[in-house]
Design a protein around this motif. Structure first.
Motif, PDB file in Angstrom:
ATOM      1  N   ASN A 105       0.824  -1.208   0.000  1.00  0.00           N
ATOM      2  CA  ASN A 105       0.000   0.000   0.000  1.00  0.00           C
ATOM      3  C   ASN A 105       0.855   1.254   0.000  1.00  0.00           C
ATOM      4  OD1 ASN A 105       0.604   0.892   2.827  1.00  0.00           O
ATOM      5  ND2 ASN A 105      -0.342  -1.085   3.293  1.00  0.00           N
ATOM      6  N   ALA A 106       0.204   2.345  -0.368  1.00  0.00           N
ATOM      7  CA  ALA A 106       0.792   3.679  -0.210  1.00  0.00           C
ATOM      8  C   ALA A 106       0.274   4.211   1.122  1.00  0.00           C
ATOM      9  CB  ALA A 106       0.326   4.577  -1.348  1.00  0.00           C
ATOM     10  N   ALA A 107       1.148   4.806   1.916  1.00  0.00           N
ATOM     11  CA  ALA A 107       0.707   5.262   3.242  1.00  0.00           C
ATOM     12  C   ALA A 107       1.384   6.577   3.615  1.00  0.00           C
ATOM     13  CB  ALA A 107       1.029   4.194   4.287  1.00  0.00           C
ATOM     14  N   GLY A 108       0.755   7.277   4.531  1.00  0.00           N
ATOM     15  CA  GLY A 108       1.312   8.532   5.032  1.00  0.00           C
ATOM     16  C   GLY A 108       2.233   8.262   6.211  1.00  0.00           C
ATOM     17  N   GLY A 109       3.379   8.892   6.225  1.00  0.00           N
ATOM     18  CA  GLY A 109       4.346   8.707   7.317  1.00  0.00           C
ATOM     19  C   GLY A 109       3.930   9.482   8.556  1.00  0.00           C
ATOM     20  N   THR A 131     -10.802  11.333   2.841  1.00  0.00           N
ATOM     21  CA  THR A 131     -10.029  12.523   3.203  1.00  0.00           C
ATOM     22  C   THR A 131      -8.675  12.094   3.747  1.00  0.00           C
ATOM     23  OG1 THR A 131     -11.210  12.416   5.311  1.00  0.00           O
ATOM     24  CG2 THR A 131     -11.909  14.134   3.773  1.00  0.00           C
ATOM     25  N   PHE A 132      -7.630  12.843   3.403  1.00  0.00           N
ATOM     26  CA  PHE A 132      -6.378  12.676   4.132  1.00  0.00           C
ATOM     27  C   PHE A 132      -6.624  13.263   5.520  1.00  0.00           C
ATOM     28  CE2 PHE A 132      -4.745  12.724  -0.311  1.00  0.00           C
ATOM     29  CZ  PHE A 132      -4.181  11.457  -0.303  1.00  0.00           C
ATOM     30  N   GLU A 133      -5.720  13.003   6.453  1.00  0.00           N
ATOM     31  CA  GLU A 133      -5.970  13.378   7.841  1.00  0.00           C
ATOM     32  C   GLU A 133      -5.743  14.876   8.076  1.00  0.00           C
ATOM     33  OE1 GLU A 133      -4.287  10.516   6.868  1.00  0.00           O
ATOM     34  OE2 GLU A 133      -6.268   9.628   7.218  1.00  0.00           O
ATOM     35  N   THR A 134      -6.422  15.387   9.089  1.00  0.00           N
ATOM     36  CA  THR A 134      -6.126  16.749   9.562  1.00  0.00           C
ATOM     37  C   THR A 134      -4.821  16.695  10.359  1.00  0.00           C
ATOM     38  OG1 THR A 134      -7.261  16.439  11.677  1.00  0.00           O
ATOM     39  CG2 THR A 134      -8.609  17.242   9.825  1.00  0.00           C
ATOM     40  N   GLU A 191      -5.436  14.917  13.516  1.00  0.00           N
ATOM     41  CA  GLU A 191      -5.596  13.458  13.362  1.00  0.00           C
ATOM     42  C   GLU A 191      -4.244  12.759  13.205  1.00  0.00           C
ATOM     43  OE1 GLU A 191     -10.113  13.573  11.443  1.00  0.00           O
ATOM     44  OE2 GLU A 191      -8.371  13.641  10.120  1.00  0.00           O
ATOM     45  N   TYR A 192      -3.360  13.336  12.399  1.00  0.00           N
ATOM     46  CA  TYR A 192      -2.018  12.740  12.271  1.00  0.00           C
ATOM     47  C   TYR A 192      -1.344  12.693  13.644  1.00  0.00           C
ATOM     48  CZ  TYR A 192      -1.926  12.850   7.117  1.00  0.00           C
ATOM     49  OH  TYR A 192      -2.169  12.620   5.797  1.00  0.00           O
ATOM     50  N   LYS A 193      -1.504  13.792  14.404  1.00  0.00           N
ATOM     51  CA  LYS A 193      -0.892  13.873  15.734  1.00  0.00           C
ATOM     52  C   LYS A 193      -1.461  12.779  16.644  1.00  0.00           C
ATOM     53  CE  LYS A 193      -0.232  18.303  16.882  1.00  0.00           C
ATOM     54  NZ  LYS A 193      -0.642  19.599  17.489  1.00  0.00           N
ATOM     55  N   VAL A 247       2.545   4.625  10.398  1.00  0.00           N
ATOM     56  CA  VAL A 247       2.005   5.116   9.120  1.00  0.00           C
ATOM     57  C   VAL A 247       0.489   5.054   9.195  1.00  0.00           C
ATOM     58  CG1 VAL A 247       3.998   4.324   7.746  1.00  0.00           C
ATOM     59  CG2 VAL A 247       1.973   2.857   7.942  1.00  0.00           C
ATOM     60  N   VAL A 248      -0.147   5.758   8.238  1.00  0.00           N
ATOM     61  CA  VAL A 248      -1.611   5.729   8.166  1.00  0.00           C
ATOM     62  C   VAL A 248      -2.025   5.543   6.714  1.00  0.00           C
ATOM     63  CG1 VAL A 248      -1.663   8.284   8.188  1.00  0.00           C
ATOM     64  CG2 VAL A 248      -3.752   7.002   8.680  1.00  0.00           C
ATOM     65  N   GLY A 249      -3.048   4.740   6.522  1.00  0.00           N
ATOM     66  CA  GLY A 249      -3.504   4.498   5.156  1.00  0.00           C
ATOM     67  C   GLY A 249      -4.941   4.006   5.108  1.00  0.00           C
ATOM     68  N   MET A 250      -5.447   3.894   3.882  1.00  0.00           N
ATOM     69  CA  MET A 250      -6.877   3.626   3.691  1.00  0.00           C
ATOM     70  C   MET A 250      -7.178   2.207   3.199  1.00  0.00           C
ATOM     71  SD  MET A 250      -7.755   7.184   1.729  1.00  0.00           S
ATOM     72  CE  MET A 250      -6.947   8.724   2.207  1.00  0.00           C
ATOM     73  N   SER A 251      -6.266   1.284   3.440  1.00  0.00           N
ATOM     74  CA  SER A 251      -6.489  -0.070   2.911  1.00  0.00           C
ATOM     75  C   SER A 251      -5.889  -1.112   3.850  1.00  0.00           C
ATOM     76  CB  SER A 251      -5.843  -0.188   1.522  1.00  0.00           C
ATOM     77  OG  SER A 251      -4.433  -0.091   1.629  1.00  0.00           O
ATOM     78  N   ILE A 307       6.013   4.854   1.880  1.00  0.00           N
ATOM     79  CA  ILE A 307       5.674   6.160   2.463  1.00  0.00           C
ATOM     80  C   ILE A 307       5.596   7.176   1.319  1.00  0.00           C
ATOM     81  CG2 ILE A 307       6.292   7.875   4.227  1.00  0.00           C
ATOM     82  CD1 ILE A 307       6.117   4.855   5.228  1.00  0.00           C
ATOM     83  N   THR A 308       4.398   7.691   1.099  1.00  0.00           N
ATOM     84  CA  THR A 308       4.203   8.578  -0.058  1.00  0.00           C
ATOM     85  C   THR A 308       4.052  10.045   0.336  1.00  0.00           C
ATOM     86  OG1 THR A 308       1.849   8.086   0.049  1.00  0.00           O
ATOM     87  CG2 THR A 308       3.165   6.798  -1.511  1.00  0.00           C
ATOM     88  N   ASP A 309       3.914  10.298   1.617  1.00  0.00           N
ATOM     89  CA  ASP A 309       3.801  11.680   2.095  1.00  0.00           C
ATOM     90  C   ASP A 309       4.075  11.659   3.597  1.00  0.00           C
ATOM     91  OD1 ASP A 309       0.905  10.418   1.587  1.00  0.00           O
ATOM     92  OD2 ASP A 309       0.914  11.437   3.519  1.00  0.00           O
ATOM     93  N   ILE A 310       4.362  12.848   4.124  1.00  0.00           N
ATOM     94  CA  ILE A 310       4.672  12.907   5.553  1.00  0.00           C
ATOM     95  C   ILE A 310       3.523  13.628   6.256  1.00  0.00           C
ATOM     96  CG2 ILE A 310       6.297  13.788   7.286  1.00  0.00           C
ATOM     97  CD1 ILE A 310       7.399  11.433   5.592  1.00  0.00           C
ATOM     98  N   VAL A 347      -0.234  20.121   2.765  1.00  0.00           N
ATOM     99  CA  VAL A 347      -1.249  19.752   1.774  1.00  0.00           C
ATOM    100  C   VAL A 347      -0.809  18.463   1.082  1.00  0.00           C
ATOM    101  CG1 VAL A 347      -2.425  20.478  -0.342  1.00  0.00           C
ATOM    102  CG2 VAL A 347      -1.866  22.162   1.431  1.00  0.00           C
ATOM    103  N   ILE A 348      -1.713  17.489   0.995  1.00  0.00           N
ATOM    104  CA  ILE A 348      -1.390  16.196   0.380  1.00  0.00           C
ATOM    105  C   ILE A 348      -2.379  15.938  -0.749  1.00  0.00           C
ATOM    106  CG2 ILE A 348      -1.221  13.697   0.791  1.00  0.00           C
ATOM    107  CD1 ILE A 348      -0.557  14.473   3.756  1.00  0.00           C
ATOM    108  N   THR A 349      -1.871  15.523  -1.905  1.00  0.00           N
ATOM    109  CA  THR A 349      -2.757  15.230  -3.038  1.00  0.00           C
ATOM    110  C   THR A 349      -2.591  13.763  -3.464  1.00  0.00           C
ATOM    111  OG1 THR A 349      -1.116  15.770  -4.735  1.00  0.00           O
ATOM    112  CG2 THR A 349      -2.479  17.592  -3.911  1.00  0.00           C
ATOM    113  N   GLU A 374       0.365  13.308  -5.795  1.00  0.00           N
ATOM    114  CA  GLU A 374       1.653  13.226  -5.087  1.00  0.00           C
ATOM    115  C   GLU A 374       1.864  11.797  -4.540  1.00  0.00           C
ATOM    116  OE1 GLU A 374       1.259  15.849  -1.764  1.00  0.00           O
ATOM    117  OE2 GLU A 374       3.008  15.097  -0.713  1.00  0.00           O
ATOM    118  N   VAL A 375       0.793  11.226  -4.026  1.00  0.00           N
ATOM    119  CA  VAL A 375       0.850   9.872  -3.480  1.00  0.00           C
ATOM    120  C   VAL A 375       1.218   8.875  -4.586  1.00  0.00           C
ATOM    121  CG1 VAL A 375      -0.607   8.001  -2.556  1.00  0.00           C
ATOM    122  CG2 VAL A 375      -0.680  10.273  -1.508  1.00  0.00           C
ATOM    123  N   LEU A 376       0.536   9.008  -5.748  1.00  0.00           N
ATOM    124  CA  LEU A 376       0.792   8.074  -6.854  1.00  0.00           C
ATOM    125  C   LEU A 376       2.215   8.219  -7.369  1.00  0.00           C
ATOM    126  CD1 LEU A 376      -2.516   8.216  -8.967  1.00  0.00           C
ATOM    127  CD2 LEU A 376      -1.794   6.477  -7.336  1.00  0.00           C
TER     128      LEU A 376
END
Ligand code: HPA
Length: 273
Positions: free
Chosen positions: A113-117, A192-195, A198-200, A209-213, A234-237, A245-247, A250-252
């Motif tokens: 998966n792609a996930a946020g760091g 939605t990506f996290e606020t 929420e990341y905190k 990491v956080v992800g949607m799958s 890890i596709t974004d921090i 801002v995360i798009t 950018e993740v792809l």
């Protein structure tokens, strides 16, 4: 027979009319990670749309085909594209293919998966082997009547990710000089990506990491007795305080850039199975 089991058996019977190889390993590829299929000597390709009771994939970056073939001499079945809860599928639909693969006879499931760091040590493009997960923000796919022929009502989840596979992956990464982390994947529903808050929170809870799958699939896989290995790119921090801002683009893009490392790891891991 339950309605679920009936559907599963119809799906499996259809696939068996098209394929006669016995895949030992199933692979589910994440967003932007579909090119990994180039490592597979594909023998049979079945579009999801043709498979009875299969949901169909709607997300950019997902090809929507079930591929049967070999990696080296190991027979595999690869899902090029998965079903996400945020697309509107029920949790049961999200994990339906996992159960199909189990009934087709796979023993091991590899998930990417792609996930946020969230761990401050992580950088975009890094890989993280999943050693545990937090599923509390998502719906449990086992909710509802339990299908006893698949697994028990109250499955143990003390070790969803197979320790031997994790050790093998570390050894492969080391041999190929690929930097890998190990840590906890926190599942959210998206889209939605996290606020920032929420990341905190996820960081405080112990997520790396956080992800949607991934997690619903891992739970269903453990339920029906599969060995599971999961890895995140890890596709974004997410925890970055500024310019956060995360798009999806950018993740792809980040997933695509990291894909060769993941391909090396998966290819070599599969050949040990
Ligand atoms: N959050 C949730 N899902 C994701 C992220 C993220 O930051 N990046 C890729 N998938």
């Amino acid at each position: 027979m339950s309605d679920l089991l009936n559907r599963l058996q119809e799906t499996v019977a259809f696939i068996k009319t098209k394929v006669n190889v016995q895949a030992k390993v199933g692979v589910i590829l994440g967003s932007g990670l579909g090119n990994l299929t180039e490592e597979v000597a594909v023998e049979v390709s079945i579009p999801y749309a043709e498979i009875p009771h299969f949901p169909t994939s709607t997300v950019k970056g997902h090809s929507g085909k079930l591929l049967f073939g070999k990696v080296g001499s190991t027979p595999v079945v690869v899902m090029g594209g998965r079903f996400h809860y945020y697309e509107g599928y029920s949790a049961e639909q999200v994990v339906y293919p996992v159960r199909v693969l189990r009934l087709l006879g796979i023993e091991t499931l590899l998930l990417s998966n792609a996930a946020g760091g969230v761990n401050p040590d992580f950088e975009v493009g890094d890989l993280m082997i999943i050693n545990d997960h937090i599923s509390f923000f998502t719906e449990n796919p086992l909710r509802g009547k339990n299908e006893e022929t698949l697994g028990t009502r109250f499955p143990d989840m003390s070790e969803p990710y197979d320790k031997i596979l994790i050790a093998k992956a570390h050894a492969i990464a080391k041999a190929h000089k690929i930097k890998v982390h190990e840590g906890v994947y926190t599942a959210v529903t998206g889209p939605t990506f996290e606020t920032r808050a929420e990341y905190k929170l996820i960081k405080i809870l112990g997520g790396d990491v956080v992800g949607m799958s991934t997690v619903q699939e891992a739970i269903a896989a453990v339920h029906c007795g599969l060995k599971v290995f999961g890895i995140s790119v890890i596709t974004d921090i997410g925890i970055r305080e500024d310019e956060n801002v995360i798009t999806h683009e950018e993740v792809l893009q980040a997933a695509k850039a990291a894909e060769p490392k993941l391909a090396t790891l998966f290819k070599n891991l599969i050949q040990t199975l």
